[in-house]
Design a protein around this motif. Structure first.
Motif, PDB file in Angstrom:
ATOM      1  N   SER A 148       0.824  -1.219   0.000  1.00  0.00           N
ATOM      2  CA  SER A 148       0.000   0.000   0.000  1.00  0.00           C
ATOM      3  C   SER A 148       0.857   1.267   0.000  1.00  0.00           C
ATOM      4  O   SER A 148       0.395   2.322  -0.438  1.00  0.00           O
ATOM      5  CB  SER A 148      -0.956   0.000   1.193  1.00  0.00           C
ATOM      6  OG  SER A 148      -0.246   0.073   2.396  1.00  0.00           O
ATOM      7  N   PRO A 152       0.845   3.759  -3.973  1.00  0.00           N
ATOM      8  CA  PRO A 152      -0.173   4.631  -3.384  1.00  0.00           C
ATOM      9  C   PRO A 152      -1.242   5.027  -4.399  1.00  0.00           C
ATOM     10  O   PRO A 152      -0.966   5.113  -5.603  1.00  0.00           O
ATOM     11  CB  PRO A 152       0.628   5.847  -2.924  1.00  0.00           C
ATOM     12  CG  PRO A 152       1.783   5.904  -3.867  1.00  0.00           C
ATOM     13  CD  PRO A 152       2.105   4.461  -4.202  1.00  0.00           C
ATOM     14  N   ASN A 153      -2.441   5.241  -3.934  1.00  0.00           N
ATOM     15  CA  ASN A 153      -3.558   5.734  -4.748  1.00  0.00           C
ATOM     16  C   ASN A 153      -3.825   4.889  -5.996  1.00  0.00           C
ATOM     17  O   ASN A 153      -4.179   5.422  -7.042  1.00  0.00           O
ATOM     18  CB  ASN A 153      -3.320   7.197  -5.161  1.00  0.00           C
ATOM     19  CG  ASN A 153      -3.094   8.087  -3.967  1.00  0.00           C
ATOM     20  OD1 ASN A 153      -3.705   7.904  -2.925  1.00  0.00           O
ATOM     21  ND2 ASN A 153      -2.185   9.040  -4.104  1.00  0.00           N
ATOM     22  N   GLY A 154      -3.628   3.589  -5.889  1.00  0.00           N
ATOM     23  CA  GLY A 154      -3.944   2.700  -7.002  1.00  0.00           C
ATOM     24  C   GLY A 154      -3.035   2.822  -8.211  1.00  0.00           C
ATOM     25  O   GLY A 154      -3.437   2.495  -9.326  1.00  0.00           O
ATOM     26  N   GLU A 155      -1.824   3.303  -8.021  1.00  0.00           N
ATOM     27  CA  GLU A 155      -0.892   3.432  -9.142  1.00  0.00           C
ATOM     28  C   GLU A 155      -0.581   2.057  -9.718  1.00  0.00           C
ATOM     29  O   GLU A 155      -0.647   1.046  -9.042  1.00  0.00           O
ATOM     30  CB  GLU A 155       0.397   4.125  -8.683  1.00  0.00           C
ATOM     31  CG  GLU A 155       0.207   5.581  -8.342  1.00  0.00           C
ATOM     32  CD  GLU A 155       1.507   6.260  -7.954  1.00  0.00           C
ATOM     33  OE1 GLU A 155       2.588   5.735  -8.286  1.00  0.00           O
ATOM     34  OE2 GLU A 155       1.431   7.310  -7.315  1.00  0.00           O
ATOM     35  N   ASN A 159       6.299   3.160  -6.712  1.00  0.00           N
ATOM     36  CA  ASN A 159       6.789   4.502  -6.451  1.00  0.00           C
ATOM     37  C   ASN A 159       8.315   4.500  -6.546  1.00  0.00           C
ATOM     38  O   ASN A 159       8.989   3.742  -5.862  1.00  0.00           O
ATOM     39  CB  ASN A 159       6.332   4.934  -5.057  1.00  0.00           C
ATOM     40  CG  ASN A 159       6.697   6.347  -4.734  1.00  0.00           C
ATOM     41  OD1 ASN A 159       7.817   6.782  -4.957  1.00  0.00           O
ATOM     42  ND2 ASN A 159       5.739   7.068  -4.169  1.00  0.00           N
TER      43      ASN A 159
END
Length: 176
Positions: A148, A152-155, A159
């Motif tokens: 998670s 993040p944010n359903g990417e 990251n």
């Protein structure tokens, strides 16, 4: 500047220690010997928060059993990040990290455990089984929470600021 230590260093009556590894309460949905955590912040949140800052340190003064749990968690996150590639989608990353979390691993006291100099072995077979169960639960939940943060944010791709730490080796050690 010194490394960041665990805030769970104060040993309470409800904290268990196996060898010199702290078995701390966890917020988890996986089955295992960990007590449920009554707070919103547990050792796994702390490991994720301190991972990037502590990754820069080659030396780490251990101040208690919770620091040993912190070290183990940071090294496990390093192993997890090394398994991910910049193009790994979240579903595949979930499978990879879940497999890594439950696959056979060594515990303190085993001949091939890379950190035997820092960790005391369990006293008997029962403690060893309890520690192995706890670490399985610990690794599963940590891998799930890491996903998670890395996605993040359903990417659809990891990251880059998390994957940049694949080249860093905390204390020049690795669990694998």
């Amino acid at each position: 500047m010194p490394a960041y230590h665990s805030t769970f260093l104060v040993e309470g009556a409800d904290d268990r220690v196996i060898g010199n590894f702290a078995v701390l309460p966890l917020k988890t949905k996986f089955r295992g010997p960990a007590y449920p955590c009554s707070d919103d912040y547990d050792i796994l949140d702390e490991i994720l928060d301190l991972f990037r800052a502590n990754s820069f340190f080659r030396n780490f003064e251990i101040k208690g059993p919770a620091d040993r749990t912190l070290i183990y968690g940071i090294l496990f996150i390093s192993d997890c990040l090394n398994k991910l590639k910049p193009t790994t989608p979240p579903n595949e990353a979930n499978k990879i990290l879940n497999t890594l979390a439950v696959e056979h691993f060594t515990i303190p006291g085993d001949a091939s455990f890379p950190l035997n100099a820092l960790y005391a072995p369990p006293r008997d077979r029962t403690e060893a089984d309890t520690l192995r169960s706890y670490l399985t639960q610990f690794r599963q939940e940590l891998a799930l929470r890491l996903i998670s943060r890395v996605y993040p944010n359903g990417e659809k791709v990891p990251n880059k600021y998390w994957l940049a730490f694949t080249r860093r080796r905390f204390m020049n050690k690795s669990l694998s």
